[in-house]
Design a protein around this motif. Structure first.
Motif, PDB file in Angstrom:
ATOM      1  N   PRO A  64     -49.781 -20.285 -24.962  1.00 35.80           N
ATOM      2  CA  PRO A  64     -49.866 -19.128 -24.167  1.00 35.80           C
ATOM      3  C   PRO A  64     -50.825 -18.938 -23.218  1.00 35.80           C
ATOM      4  CG  PRO A  64     -51.207 -19.062 -26.198  1.00 35.80           C
ATOM      5  CD  PRO A  64     -50.446 -20.449 -26.308  1.00 35.80           C
ATOM      6  N   LYS A  65     -51.256 -20.253 -22.727  1.00 44.49           N
ATOM      7  CA  LYS A  65     -52.406 -20.283 -21.496  1.00 44.49           C
ATOM      8  C   LYS A  65     -52.143 -19.591 -20.356  1.00 44.49           C
ATOM      9  CE  LYS A  65     -55.898 -23.686 -20.377  1.00 44.49           C
ATOM     10  NZ  LYS A  65     -56.448 -25.129 -20.221  1.00 44.49           N
ATOM     11  N   ASP A  66     -50.886 -20.094 -19.750  1.00 45.20           N
ATOM     12  CA  ASP A  66     -50.454 -19.521 -18.567  1.00 45.20           C
ATOM     13  C   ASP A  66     -49.362 -18.672 -18.845  1.00 45.20           C
ATOM     14  OD1 ASP A  66     -52.215 -21.014 -16.406  1.00 45.20           O
ATOM     15  OD2 ASP A  66     -51.651 -22.581 -17.794  1.00 45.20           O
ATOM     16  N   PRO A  67     -49.001 -17.414 -18.068  1.00 45.78           N
ATOM     17  CA  PRO A  67     -47.713 -16.908 -18.221  1.00 45.78           C
ATOM     18  C   PRO A  67     -46.355 -17.200 -17.475  1.00 45.78           C
ATOM     19  CG  PRO A  67     -49.131 -15.557 -16.533  1.00 45.78           C
ATOM     20  CD  PRO A  67     -49.907 -16.988 -16.896  1.00 45.78           C
ATOM     21  N   ARG A  68     -46.390 -18.671 -17.606  1.00 51.16           N
ATOM     22  CA  ARG A  68     -45.255 -19.404 -16.947  1.00 51.16           C
ATOM     23  C   ARG A  68     -44.812 -20.451 -17.879  1.00 51.16           C
ATOM     24  NH1 ARG A  68     -44.730 -18.218 -11.617  1.00 51.16           N
ATOM     25  NH2 ARG A  68     -43.100 -19.801 -11.673  1.00 51.16           N
ATOM     26  N   VAL A 185     -40.755 -21.388 -14.316  1.00 53.10           N
ATOM     27  CA  VAL A 185     -40.373 -19.720 -14.089  1.00 53.10           C
ATOM     28  C   VAL A 185     -41.611 -18.939 -14.827  1.00 53.10           C
ATOM     29  CG1 VAL A 185     -38.040 -20.399 -14.011  1.00 53.10           C
ATOM     30  CG2 VAL A 185     -38.956 -19.835 -16.246  1.00 53.10           C
ATOM     31  N   PRO A 186     -41.636 -17.816 -14.403  1.00 51.06           N
ATOM     32  CA  PRO A 186     -42.614 -16.709 -15.156  1.00 51.06           C
ATOM     33  C   PRO A 186     -42.015 -16.455 -16.439  1.00 51.06           C
ATOM     34  CG  PRO A 186     -41.924 -15.843 -13.108  1.00 51.06           C
ATOM     35  CD  PRO A 186     -41.257 -17.259 -13.324  1.00 51.06           C
ATOM     36  N   ALA A 187     -42.899 -16.325 -17.458  1.00 47.83           N
ATOM     37  CA  ALA A 187     -42.393 -16.197 -18.822  1.00 47.83           C
ATOM     38  C   ALA A 187     -41.558 -14.805 -18.844  1.00 47.83           C
ATOM     39  CB  ALA A 187     -43.572 -16.068 -19.583  1.00 47.83           C
ATOM     40  N   SER A 188     -41.880 -13.838 -18.164  1.00 46.89           N
ATOM     41  CA  SER A 188     -41.048 -12.493 -18.226  1.00 46.89           C
ATOM     42  C   SER A 188     -39.664 -12.695 -17.660  1.00 46.89           C
ATOM     43  CB  SER A 188     -41.703 -11.677 -17.213  1.00 46.89           C
ATOM     44  OG  SER A 188     -41.754 -12.069 -16.013  1.00 46.89           O
ATOM     45  N   ALA A 189     -39.258 -13.971 -17.129  1.00 50.36           N
ATOM     46  CA  ALA A 189     -37.903 -14.292 -16.426  1.00 50.36           C
ATOM     47  C   ALA A 189     -37.074 -15.172 -17.276  1.00 50.36           C
ATOM     48  CB  ALA A 189     -38.154 -14.919 -14.893  1.00 50.36           C
ATOM     49  N   ILE A 190     -37.502 -15.473 -18.330  1.00 51.98           N
ATOM     50  CA  ILE A 190     -37.001 -16.551 -19.297  1.00 51.98           C
ATOM     51  C   ILE A 190     -35.346 -16.214 -19.740  1.00 51.98           C
ATOM     52  CG2 ILE A 190     -37.719 -15.692 -21.351  1.00 51.98           C
ATOM     53  CD1 ILE A 190     -37.147 -19.585 -20.565  1.00 51.98           C
ATOM     54  N   ASP A 191     -35.031 -14.800 -19.817  1.00 48.86           N
ATOM     55  CA  ASP A 191     -33.809 -14.815 -20.304  1.00 48.86           C
ATOM     56  C   ASP A 191     -32.950 -14.612 -18.961  1.00 48.86           C
ATOM     57  OD1 ASP A 191     -34.300 -13.956 -22.678  1.00 48.86           O
ATOM     58  OD2 ASP A 191     -34.297 -11.982 -22.565  1.00 48.86           O
ATOM     59  N   GLY A 284     -44.701 -23.427 -22.772  1.00 48.25           N
ATOM     60  CA  GLY A 284     -44.888 -22.351 -21.943  1.00 48.25           C
ATOM     61  C   GLY A 284     -45.279 -20.944 -22.617  1.00 48.25           C
ATOM     62  N   ASP A 285     -45.578 -19.893 -22.106  1.00 50.82           N
ATOM     63  CA  ASP A 285     -45.782 -18.802 -22.948  1.00 50.82           C
ATOM     64  C   ASP A 285     -44.570 -18.212 -23.451  1.00 50.82           C
ATOM     65  OD1 ASP A 285     -46.877 -16.569 -23.893  1.00 50.82           O
ATOM     66  OD2 ASP A 285     -47.742 -15.698 -21.933  1.00 50.82           O
ATOM     67  N   PHE A 286     -44.044 -18.343 -24.438  1.00 52.57           N
ATOM     68  CA  PHE A 286     -42.793 -17.813 -25.124  1.00 52.57           C
ATOM     69  C   PHE A 286     -42.772 -17.849 -26.614  1.00 52.57           C
ATOM     70  CE2 PHE A 286     -41.565 -22.312 -24.230  1.00 52.57           C
ATOM     71  CZ  PHE A 286     -41.220 -22.812 -25.508  1.00 52.57           C
ATOM     72  N   SER A 443     -52.136 -32.554 -23.274  1.00 51.36           N
ATOM     73  CA  SER A 443     -51.566 -31.453 -24.272  1.00 51.36           C
ATOM     74  C   SER A 443     -52.199 -29.891 -23.818  1.00 51.36           C
ATOM     75  CB  SER A 443     -52.192 -31.619 -25.615  1.00 51.36           C
ATOM     76  OG  SER A 443     -53.282 -31.786 -25.579  1.00 51.36           O
ATOM     77  N   GLU A 444     -53.049 -29.966 -22.880  1.00 50.04           N
ATOM     78  CA  GLU A 444     -53.534 -28.818 -22.338  1.00 50.04           C
ATOM     79  C   GLU A 444     -52.582 -27.930 -21.359  1.00 50.04           C
ATOM     80  OE1 GLU A 444     -56.557 -26.886 -23.429  1.00 50.04           O
ATOM     81  OE2 GLU A 444     -56.121 -28.268 -24.695  1.00 50.04           O
ATOM     82  N   SER A 445     -51.903 -28.901 -20.582  1.00 48.86           N
ATOM     83  CA  SER A 445     -50.936 -28.109 -19.635  1.00 48.86           C
ATOM     84  C   SER A 445     -49.628 -28.268 -19.903  1.00 48.86           C
ATOM     85  CB  SER A 445     -51.105 -29.185 -18.401  1.00 48.86           C
ATOM     86  OG  SER A 445     -50.088 -29.091 -17.538  1.00 48.86           O
ATOM     87  N   TYR A 446     -48.933 -26.839 -19.859  1.00 46.63           N
ATOM     88  CA  TYR A 446     -47.533 -26.522 -20.065  1.00 46.63           C
ATOM     89  C   TYR A 446     -46.617 -27.669 -19.269  1.00 46.63           C
ATOM     90  CZ  TYR A 446     -46.998 -23.694 -15.917  1.00 46.63           C
ATOM     91  OH  TYR A 446     -46.873 -23.256 -14.655  1.00 46.63           O
ATOM     92  N   GLY A 447     -47.215 -27.803 -17.931  1.00 48.74           N
ATOM     93  CA  GLY A 447     -46.321 -28.707 -17.171  1.00 48.74           C
ATOM     94  C   GLY A 447     -46.299 -30.040 -17.787  1.00 48.74           C
TER      95      GLY A 447
END
Length: 976
Positions: A64-68, A185-191, A284-286, A443-447
């Protein structure tokens, strides 16, 4: 912080001499929200591995570190599985997966399909026709019908959807055994993202094909200008004469690119793009329970099919060294390759460690014995691991006066040292410590998480082994490495000599006659509207408050800027001194010299080993205005690392042998730079910006280089440490503890030295069109448009951001869509305003087209048309503005990025985070504002054309039509 990450840190110690305590890593099964998944115990990435009913692999690593969310859709197919009759097919299929389906990318699918079917049939006829006159007639029909079909197509709807949802890094890549589609992608756009991907792979339509294939031609032609690619392909073709690693290239042959088959493309898609051969990888954040259900629902339509495994005959042993030669304009180099087993062989782990022992950037055999001792300009080795075979890959470059044969002897000598065990067993422990440190960062970076999981999937590696990688390395002994080296590294290698000279004539793909196609950029399909209308709650932007986000202190007269590391126990410490190359253009030499110097108690090699042993490092670098010392590593070793550095600074000893070797290396580097087209283009651009005396050629002469003494260089570095400085720290140590420690460790002079005044450069004013040209043996032509604009104004930030996004800063921009998508004139193109780095600097308009030389005139006309007359597409502007807002909403400036954002703002004379201004103002930007900016800054203005190409293909007469022509020599450009 997760326990597993804590574990990774605490096992790393400055006095780590024994094998690390083994952590148990096992596959386990679990169930959540009705879905079973597998996971590996003590996995710092907490990855879940699902297999859906249709065989689709889904790998989820929430953080959940970044909203992406970094998202990959990966296919286990690449050039290895291309048909021998259609090489390059996997790669140009990758390009076509951006063109849409029957639901998006089309205005009227029924009418478009009629025309596309005609094109299909014509391509099959074209491929079987040998008569060139008949082929031209057929191609004219393809071009004509493609024009009709394009009136029903909407180009670039995929990119527009991704832009609208705030995606970044939208792209794809193909290699030997993977084709991967990537979006952040932004976490809010996953759908929204999953909706688009599910449709994307349902029924891809090969529309706007002949212009996209022309982009692939351009990519191929660029490869024909790339000596490095030629070396790589020659090495693999020689190592693998029975396997498609060597028999085929990813881009394919010129002959096959000239004769594409849309039937074969669809056959390939239907064979390999099946769920049991594909993976969706997200980090990422999901919420993984929610996301897996969505993926199952979206991708459940896909049906599994058996995928035939690629088979190959064993390679014949290489009984004696095989030597090959490549000639081209780039600098000389040597490449050596040893064939190894595939990535699942029991010796694969040994191969990885052998590569690290040979070179790890600091303390490997090649690093210390060849680079540190300056016997070579550069040298490295690494293991190139593929599924069926691997390669131990060496590359090296000569220093002044060396032959490639001498380079080869030196590299082979270090291989012999490896085989004889002439290295410390302690090196293995140091390598493992440093790998552990890198794993903490990964392990710290979602990318980085998503990338590691994706690579393991396409490489068919067991994730349990990847999690246990460090522990497994810890079990390897020195004797194992020696045995490996003696088993695999004999006289069974391929050696490629890259010599400088005129390249043989390439089989260039000739430019076909293409009529620009319609792209309908102002239209939108119903599917795109549906996706855009899907609900998504945007993230709340987080802006920096420099007063709150940065803690400050003083040590003597030095300011300390501090940001805490709350995630792990790594630190980065920097001393930023107020002196750079604009004060003294030989300062970079002094900074280089430090790495080759010992002290009164340690040699340079011993110092490097000492830092590497404690998983720390130091570096001295010099820019235009500042010289920066960076010390980084594990906080528990902070004091030891700083003491080591301070000892070097206080007690460095002149070394005349090292100086003479460094001078020879610099002389060779200078010669090599003149053979590098990227460096030449940079030099031309600087000449266009500042004139004959510019920042690029603000350098010392060869005579000055030769005259410099060891004492002078040491004095220069010691003087640097007497100049004013700012101390930057990102790490876990509290600020008061840090300052108390540095007061003891880091002496700060009571009075500071004032450096010589910085040299200033005034930007030229473009009053008339000029052409600056340099001759280079190449198939392509590199063209830049340069125009200097007004001085920095923070109030311009928003309009420039909107203009760049709309006009020429990305794949959805006018420049890219017109020059590449519609007219197929270039593989790469852009046009945007470059923002200055200092308040007194000016903006600059920079545009670029990289095209075939025979497309040069058309490409220039196309760019000039856009610079003069800007199409107005209101929906595209709204899209550009939306992307800016979504990027800001999800951007998180963290770690020492906070410190540099603050320092950059100070250089511009501002005291706040300018993103907040852009975010608040961008909605008010109108097409009238964009038009006014374009007309006042770009339209009907004179430009300096910077052109790099071959005189054989671009005549002075042709170039003179653009403006006052000047051919520049390399000496004028480089200043030596």
């Amino acid at each position: 912080m997760k326990k597993s990450i804590l574990f990774l840190f605490f096992v790393v110690s400055a006095v780590y001499q024994t094998q690390a305590q083994q952590t148990d890593h096992q596959w386990k099964e679990a169930e959540a929200a009705g879905y079973r998944y597998k996971y590996v115990t003590n996995d710092p990435m907490k990855a879940r591995f699902y297999t859906l009913k249709n065989g689709l692999t889904v790998i989820l690593s929430p953080t959940p570190k970044d909203p992406r969310i970094q998202a990959y859709v990966a296919v286990k197919a690449g050039s290895k599985t291309d048909p021998a009759t259609n090489t390059g097919l996997a790669h140009y299929l990758e390009h076509m997966l951006f063109k849409g389906t029957d639901k998006y990318g089309s205005l009227d699918w029924a009418k478009e399909k009629v025309e596309l079917d005609k094109i299909d049939a014509l391509y099959e006829q074209y491929n079987t026709t040998k008569d060139e006159a008949q082929r031209k007639i057929i191609y004219r029909k393809i071009d004509s019908i493609s024009g009709v079909a394009s009136t029903y197509a909407i180009a670039n709807e995929y990119d527009k959807m991704m832009t609208a949802m705030g995606a970044q890094g939208t792209n794809a890549f193909t290699s030997f055994e993977q084709t991967v589609y990537t979006d952040d992608v932004p976490a809010s756009a996953i759908d929204k993202y999953l909706t688009v991907q599910a449709e994307r792979f349902r029924n891809p339509i090969l529309r706007i094909f002949h212009t996209e294939l022309e982009a692939v031609y351009e990519e191929k032609n660029r490869s024909l200008d790339n000596d490095g690619r030629k070396v790589f392909e020659t090495l693999f073709a020689t190592l693998f004469q029975k396997h498609n690693y060597g028999l085929q290239t990813t881009i394919g042959t010129v002959e096959h690119l000239k004769n594409p088959s849309l039937v074969e493309i669809r056959k390939y898609f239907n064979t390999y793009y099946v769920p049991n051969n594909m993976g969706i990888i997200l980090s990422g954040d999901f919420n993984p329970d929610t996301v897996i259900a969505t993926i199952d629902r979206m991708f459940g339509y896909m049906q599994s099919k058996p995928v035939k495994k690629y088979t190959f005959a064993p390679e014949d042993p290489i009984a004696a060294p095989v030597e090959k030669e490549i000639v081209g304009p780039d600098a000389e180099s040597l490449t050596i390759g040893f064939r190894l087993p595939g990535n699942k062989d029991k010796d694969a782990l040994l191969a990885d460690l052998v590569g690290q022992v040979l070179t790890n950037g600091r303390a490997g055999l090649l690093d210390l014995n060849l680079v540190k001792k300056q016997k070579l300009l550069r040298a490295n080795a690494f293991t190139y691991a593929l599924i069926d075979h691997g390669v131990l890959y060496f590359s090296a470059s000569p220093t002044s006066g060396q032959s490639l044969e001498e380079v080869k002897a030196l590299v082979l000598g270090e291989i012999e040292n490896l085989k004889k065990g002439n290295f410390d067993e302690e090196l293995i422990v140091s390598i493992i410590n440093n790998i552990k440190k890198s794993k903490i960062n990964e392990s710290e970076s979602y990318g980085d998480r998503a990338s590691a999981l994706m690579d393991a999937f396409t490489s068919e590696l067991d994730w349990k082994d990847q999690v246990a990688y460090v522990n497994n390395l810890s079990k390897i002994k020195k004797a194992d490495l020696i045995a490996f080296a003696n088993k695999y590294l004999g006289n069974n290698y391929v050696c490629v000599f890259k010599r400088k000279g005129d390249a043989p004539q390439s089989s260039k793909i000739e430019k076909p006659q293409i009529t620009p196609v319609a792209t309908n950029p102002d239209k939108q399909s119903a599917f795109v509207k549906m996706v855009n209308d899907m609900p998504a709650t945007p993230a709340t932007p987080v802006f920096l408050n420099f007063d709150k986000d940065i803690q400050k202190a003083k040590i003597g007269n030095a300011e300390v800027l501090y940001v805490p590391n709350k995630d792990n126990s790594l630190f980065r410490l920097r001393y930023r001194y107020n002196i750079g190359t604009l004060n003294d253009n030989t300062l970079g030499l002094a900074a280089q010299y430090v790495q080759f110097l010992g002290t009164n108690t340690q040699t340079a090699e011993q110092i490097t080993k000492a830092f590497y042993k404690i998983a720390c490092s130091f570096n001295v670098s010099t820019g235009e205005n500042y010289t920066t010392v960076t010390i980084e590593g594990l906080q528990e070793n902070f004091e030891a690392a700083v003491k080591l550095y301070e000892d070097v600074m206080a007690n460095m000893q002149p070394n005349e042998t090292a100086l003479q070797a460094m001078k020879a290396r610099i002389a060779k580097s200078r010669k090599d730079a003149k053979a590098n087209k990227g460096a030449i283009l940079q030099a031309l651009t600087s000449y266009a910006t500042y004139g004959a005396n510019n920042k690029f050629n603000n350098t010392y002469s060869n005579a000055t280089l030769e005259a410099l003494t060891a004492k002078q260089l040491i004095d220069k570095i010691k003087n640097v440490t007497q100049c004013g400085q700012t101390i930057l720290y990102y790490g876990p140590q509290p600020l008061n503890v840090l300052t108390a420690s540095l007061k003891k460790l880091h002496p700060i002079p009571a009075t500071t030295l004032t450096p010589a005044p910085a040299k200033t450069f005034v930007r030229t004013e473009q009053n008339s069109n000029q052409v600056l040209f340099t001759d280079y043996d190449m198939v392509q032509a590199e063209t830049r448009w340069v125009r200097n604009l007004e001085r920095f104004d923070p109030n311009q930030k928003t309009i420039i951001a909107a203009f760049n996004n709309y006009f020429g800063g990305g794949m959805s921009s006018l420049v890219f869509q017109t020059i590449r998508e519609s007219k197929a004139l270039a593989y790469s193109t852009y046009g945007y305003t470059v923002e200055p780095q200092k308040a007194e600097d000016q903006y600059q308009l920079l545009a670029y087209v990289g095209s075939q030389a025979d497309k040069f005139e058309e490409a220039v006309v196309a760019m000039n048309a856009l610079l003069t007359t800007m199409p107005e597409l209101n929906d595209n502007l709204e899209l550009a503005k939306m992307q800016i807002k979504k990027d800001i909403q999800t951007e998180r400036i963290t770690q020492d990025g906070i410190l540099y954002t603050y320092l950059n703002a100070k250089e511009l004379g501002v005291s706040q985070d300018l993103r907040q201004q852009v975010y608040n103002q961008v909605d008010q930007i109108t097409m009238k504002d964009i038009r006014a900016y374009h007309d006042s800054h770009l339209a009907h203005k004179p430009y300096t054309y910077v052109i790099l190409g071959s005189e054989k293909r671009l005549s002075p007469e042709t170039l003179s039509k653009l403006g006052q022509f000047k051919k520049l020599s390399l000496e004028e450009l480089f200043g030596y």
